[in-house]
Scaffold this motif. Structure first.
Motif, PDB file in Angstrom:
ATOM      1  N   LEU A 114      44.897  40.051  49.116  1.00  0.00           N
ATOM      2  CA  LEU A 114      46.185  40.321  49.756  1.00  0.00           C
ATOM      3  C   LEU A 114      46.030  41.187  51.000  1.00  0.00           C
ATOM      4  O   LEU A 114      46.842  41.122  51.928  1.00  0.00           O
ATOM      5  CB  LEU A 114      47.116  41.011  48.748  1.00  0.00           C
ATOM      6  N   ARG A 115      44.953  41.980  51.033  1.00  0.00           N
ATOM      7  CA  ARG A 115      44.699  42.826  52.191  1.00  0.00           C
ATOM      8  C   ARG A 115      44.128  42.046  53.374  1.00  0.00           C
ATOM      9  O   ARG A 115      43.794  42.632  54.403  1.00  0.00           O
ATOM     10  CB  ARG A 115      43.751  43.963  51.792  1.00  0.00           C
ATOM     11  N   GLN A 116      44.062  40.733  53.228  1.00  0.00           N
ATOM     12  CA  GLN A 116      43.622  39.826  54.296  1.00  0.00           C
ATOM     13  C   GLN A 116      44.766  38.871  54.653  1.00  0.00           C
ATOM     14  O   GLN A 116      44.651  37.658  54.478  1.00  0.00           O
ATOM     15  CB  GLN A 116      42.408  39.017  53.843  1.00  0.00           C
ATOM     16  N   PRO A 117      45.878  39.393  55.132  1.00  0.00           N
ATOM     17  CA  PRO A 117      47.043  38.517  55.341  1.00  0.00           C
ATOM     18  C   PRO A 117      46.783  37.374  56.313  1.00  0.00           C
ATOM     19  O   PRO A 117      47.305  36.269  56.115  1.00  0.00           O
ATOM     20  CB  PRO A 117      48.125  39.469  55.854  1.00  0.00           C
ATOM     21  N   GLU A 118      45.994  37.616  57.347  1.00  0.00           N
ATOM     22  CA  GLU A 118      45.744  36.541  58.313  1.00  0.00           C
ATOM     23  C   GLU A 118      44.954  35.406  57.662  1.00  0.00           C
ATOM     24  O   GLU A 118      45.236  34.223  57.899  1.00  0.00           O
ATOM     25  CB  GLU A 118      45.008  37.079  59.538  1.00  0.00           C
ATOM     26  N   ALA A 119      43.965  35.753  56.853  1.00  0.00           N
ATOM     27  CA  ALA A 119      43.192  34.727  56.159  1.00  0.00           C
ATOM     28  C   ALA A 119      44.061  33.981  55.149  1.00  0.00           C
ATOM     29  O   ALA A 119      43.956  32.753  54.999  1.00  0.00           O
ATOM     30  CB  ALA A 119      41.987  35.361  55.466  1.00  0.00           C
ATOM     31  N   LEU A 120      44.926  34.713  54.461  1.00  0.00           N
ATOM     32  CA  LEU A 120      45.835  34.073  53.518  1.00  0.00           C
ATOM     33  C   LEU A 120      46.772  33.095  54.235  1.00  0.00           C
ATOM     34  O   LEU A 120      46.999  31.976  53.763  1.00  0.00           O
ATOM     35  CB  LEU A 120      46.669  35.138  52.791  1.00  0.00           C
ATOM     36  N   LEU A 121      47.287  33.509  55.373  1.00  0.00           N
ATOM     37  CA  LEU A 121      48.190  32.647  56.124  1.00  0.00           C
ATOM     38  C   LEU A 121      47.465  31.412  56.655  1.00  0.00           C
ATOM     39  O   LEU A 121      48.037  30.317  56.713  1.00  0.00           O
ATOM     40  CB  LEU A 121      48.834  33.426  57.266  1.00  0.00           C
ATOM     41  N   ALA A 122      46.209  31.576  57.035  1.00  0.00           N
ATOM     42  CA  ALA A 122      45.432  30.428  57.505  1.00  0.00           C
ATOM     43  C   ALA A 122      45.249  29.412  56.376  1.00  0.00           C
ATOM     44  O   ALA A 122      45.381  28.196  56.588  1.00  0.00           O
ATOM     45  CB  ALA A 122      44.080  30.888  58.040  1.00  0.00           C
ATOM     46  N   GLU A 123      44.951  29.902  55.165  1.00  0.00           N
ATOM     47  CA  GLU A 123      44.815  29.002  54.022  1.00  0.00           C
ATOM     48  C   GLU A 123      46.156  28.359  53.685  1.00  0.00           C
ATOM     49  O   GLU A 123      46.226  27.171  53.340  1.00  0.00           O
ATOM     50  CB  GLU A 123      44.282  29.760  52.808  1.00  0.00           C
ATOM     51  N   ALA A 124      47.234  29.142  53.765  1.00  0.00           N
ATOM     52  CA  ALA A 124      48.566  28.598  53.494  1.00  0.00           C
ATOM     53  C   ALA A 124      48.913  27.504  54.494  1.00  0.00           C
ATOM     54  O   ALA A 124      49.483  26.465  54.132  1.00  0.00           O
ATOM     55  CB  ALA A 124      49.603  29.718  53.534  1.00  0.00           C
ATOM     56  N   ASP A 125      48.572  27.730  55.743  1.00  0.00           N
ATOM     57  CA  ASP A 125      48.860  26.742  56.786  1.00  0.00           C
ATOM     58  C   ASP A 125      48.081  25.450  56.539  1.00  0.00           C
ATOM     59  O   ASP A 125      48.579  24.351  56.821  1.00  0.00           O
ATOM     60  CB  ASP A 125      48.507  27.332  58.152  1.00  0.00           C
ATOM     61  N   ALA A 126      46.870  25.573  56.000  1.00  0.00           N
ATOM     62  CA  ALA A 126      46.053  24.395  55.723  1.00  0.00           C
ATOM     63  C   ALA A 126      46.548  23.629  54.494  1.00  0.00           C
ATOM     64  O   ALA A 126      46.409  22.404  54.423  1.00  0.00           O
ATOM     65  CB  ALA A 126      44.598  24.803  55.523  1.00  0.00           C
ATOM     66  N   HIS A 127      47.136  24.357  53.535  1.00  0.00           N
ATOM     67  CA  HIS A 127      47.519  23.735  52.265  1.00  0.00           C
ATOM     68  C   HIS A 127      48.980  23.305  52.226  1.00  0.00           C
ATOM     69  O   HIS A 127      49.320  22.319  51.572  1.00  0.00           O
ATOM     70  CB  HIS A 127      47.230  24.707  51.121  1.00  0.00           C
ATOM     71  N   PHE A 128      49.839  24.066  52.889  1.00  0.00           N
ATOM     72  CA  PHE A 128      51.277  23.793  52.879  1.00  0.00           C
ATOM     73  C   PHE A 128      51.735  23.193  54.205  1.00  0.00           C
ATOM     74  O   PHE A 128      51.002  23.159  55.184  1.00  0.00           O
ATOM     75  CB  PHE A 128      52.068  25.089  52.643  1.00  0.00           C
ATOM     76  N   ASP A 129      52.980  22.785  54.217  1.00  0.00           N
ATOM     77  CA  ASP A 129      53.675  22.459  55.463  1.00  0.00           C
ATOM     78  C   ASP A 129      54.598  23.636  55.746  1.00  0.00           C
ATOM     79  O   ASP A 129      55.660  23.770  55.130  1.00  0.00           O
ATOM     80  CB  ASP A 129      54.468  21.164  55.310  1.00  0.00           C
ATOM     81  N   LEU A 130      54.176  24.515  56.654  1.00  0.00           N
ATOM     82  CA  LEU A 130      54.910  25.760  56.863  1.00  0.00           C
ATOM     83  C   LEU A 130      56.198  25.581  57.663  1.00  0.00           C
ATOM     84  O   LEU A 130      56.852  26.563  57.999  1.00  0.00           O
ATOM     85  CB  LEU A 130      53.996  26.801  57.531  1.00  0.00           C
ATOM     86  N   ARG A 131      56.573  24.333  57.900  1.00  0.00           N
ATOM     87  CA  ARG A 131      57.922  24.094  58.437  1.00  0.00           C
ATOM     88  C   ARG A 131      58.956  24.248  57.329  1.00  0.00           C
ATOM     89  O   ARG A 131      60.162  24.310  57.605  1.00  0.00           O
ATOM     90  CB  ARG A 131      58.017  22.693  59.041  1.00  0.00           C
ATOM     91  N   TYR A 132      58.485  24.313  56.076  1.00  0.00           N
ATOM     92  CA  TYR A 132      59.366  24.410  54.921  1.00  0.00           C
ATOM     93  C   TYR A 132      59.095  25.728  54.184  1.00  0.00           C
ATOM     94  O   TYR A 132      58.008  26.295  54.287  1.00  0.00           O
ATOM     95  CB  TYR A 132      59.143  23.218  53.986  1.00  0.00           C
ATOM     96  N   PRO A 133      60.069  26.209  53.419  1.00  0.00           N
ATOM     97  CA  PRO A 133      59.920  27.515  52.753  1.00  0.00           C
ATOM     98  C   PRO A 133      58.787  27.538  51.729  1.00  0.00           C
ATOM     99  O   PRO A 133      58.418  26.517  51.151  1.00  0.00           O
ATOM    100  CB  PRO A 133      61.280  27.720  52.070  1.00  0.00           C
ATOM    101  N   VAL A 134      58.279  28.735  51.523  1.00  0.00           N
ATOM    102  CA  VAL A 134      57.213  28.988  50.549  1.00  0.00           C
ATOM    103  C   VAL A 134      57.678  30.089  49.602  1.00  0.00           C
ATOM    104  O   VAL A 134      58.292  31.068  50.038  1.00  0.00           O
ATOM    105  CB  VAL A 134      55.912  29.418  51.250  1.00  0.00           C
ATOM    106  N   ALA A 135      57.387  29.937  48.327  1.00  0.00           N
ATOM    107  CA  ALA A 135      57.593  31.017  47.358  1.00  0.00           C
ATOM    108  C   ALA A 135      56.301  31.809  47.265  1.00  0.00           C
ATOM    109  O   ALA A 135      55.265  31.274  46.873  1.00  0.00           O
ATOM    110  CB  ALA A 135      57.974  30.456  45.997  1.00  0.00           C
ATOM    111  N   VAL A 136      56.349  33.071  47.665  1.00  0.00           N
ATOM    112  CA  VAL A 136      55.185  33.956  47.584  1.00  0.00           C
ATOM    113  C   VAL A 136      55.307  34.763  46.291  1.00  0.00           C
ATOM    114  O   VAL A 136      56.288  35.497  46.099  1.00  0.00           O
ATOM    115  CB  VAL A 136      55.114  34.898  48.800  1.00  0.00           C
TER     116      VAL A 136
END
Length: 269
Positions: A137-159
């Motif tokens: 969790l202390r790597q938010p940029e890396a987490l967001l990069a993985e999220a962008d690769a796995h999800f379609d971030l045009r749509y909401p995400v439940a964190v």
């Protein structure tokens, strides 16, 4: 149910981990997922009067209710579960709930700082719609990069961050890390969060933290206002930030008045 994987040889002698201690406290652990050292921590907590098993079970029940609410009621079909802990072999998990309520649209990403946790999840995950990655969790940029690769971030995400933020010290800026993640997501995204608090019995909780720290684990209980800051800029769903047993309780949960030193809530962007 598919049989669990056999023990991994390199895991037979490992230090105590927060994931395995939590798994042991749930009381339904299997022999390959927690060890005597983890069980000993649970016993030491019980010896000082800290209800480790009740805390773990109430937190797990909240997690399941809140994820169900996010997927079934709010209709989100993308779930980022941060710090999921070990697979709950005898009960449902996050991606099963997401799949149940959103069908083929469901996508789940598990992210945990403990590589042992990721190794345990991998054999249970099937298909391209669910993945487990070793990220903190202390790597938010890396987490967001993985999220962008796995999800379609045009749509909401439940964190989902249940029972993980109290493993992060103040100097690692957990509020800023969570804010960075939520800021990057579109409106309609949801934060599901639970956190250890000292509000109900500061001496006991601080004593429990000492037990955990002596075992080599990080533990940082926070007050209500400090926990509420994680929801800054979000709109509360349901009863807001409350003791986890009071957040939309169902069935046996509604009769449970145990003090579990954990509060939780759901906020929507």
């Amino acid at each position: 149910m598919t049989p669990p994987p056999p023990p991994l040889p390199y895991l037979l002698h490992t230090p105590v981990s927060s994931a395995r201690v939590h798994h042991a406290a749930l009381g339904n652990q299997d022999f390959y997922d927690s060890y005597e050292a983890d069980e000993d921590v649970v016993r030491r907590l019980a010896a000082i009067g800290y209800p480790a098993r009740a805390v773990a079970r109430a937190g797990r029940a909240f997690h399941l209710r809140a994820v169900t609410h996010a997927t079934e009621t709010l209709g989100l079909h993308q779930v980022l579960d941060i710090g999921p802990g070990l697979p709950p072999h005898t009960s449902v998990d996050t991606h099963s709930i997401a799949t149940l309520y959103t069908g083929g649209r469901a996508r789940t990403l598990y992210a945990d700082a403990d590589p042992i946790v990721v190794a345990r999840w991998d054999p249970w995950l099937q298909g391209h719609c669910v993945r487990a990655v070793a990220l903190d969790l202390r790597q938010p940029e890396a987490l967001l990069a993985e999220a962008d690769a796995h999800f379609d971030l045009r749509y909401p995400v439940a964190v989902v961050a249940t029972g993980v933020l109290h493993d992060i010290e103040d100097q690692d800026q957990p509020h800023a890390c969570m804010r960075r993640i939520m800021d990057a997501l579109v409106p309609g995204s949801v934060l599901v969060l639970s956190h250890l608090t000292y509000e109900e019995n500061p001496p006991l909780v601080h004593q429990a933290e000492t037990v955990l720290r002596k075992a080599g684990l990080t533990s940082r209980a926070r007050g209500f206002e400090d926990i509420a800051r994680f929801f800054d800029g979000l709109t509360a769903v349901g009863p807001g930030l409350v003791p986890v047993s009071q957040w939309y309780p169902t069935g046996a949960d509604s009769d449970d008045r145990s003090v579990v030193h954990t509060c939780g809530g759901v906020g929507i962007k």
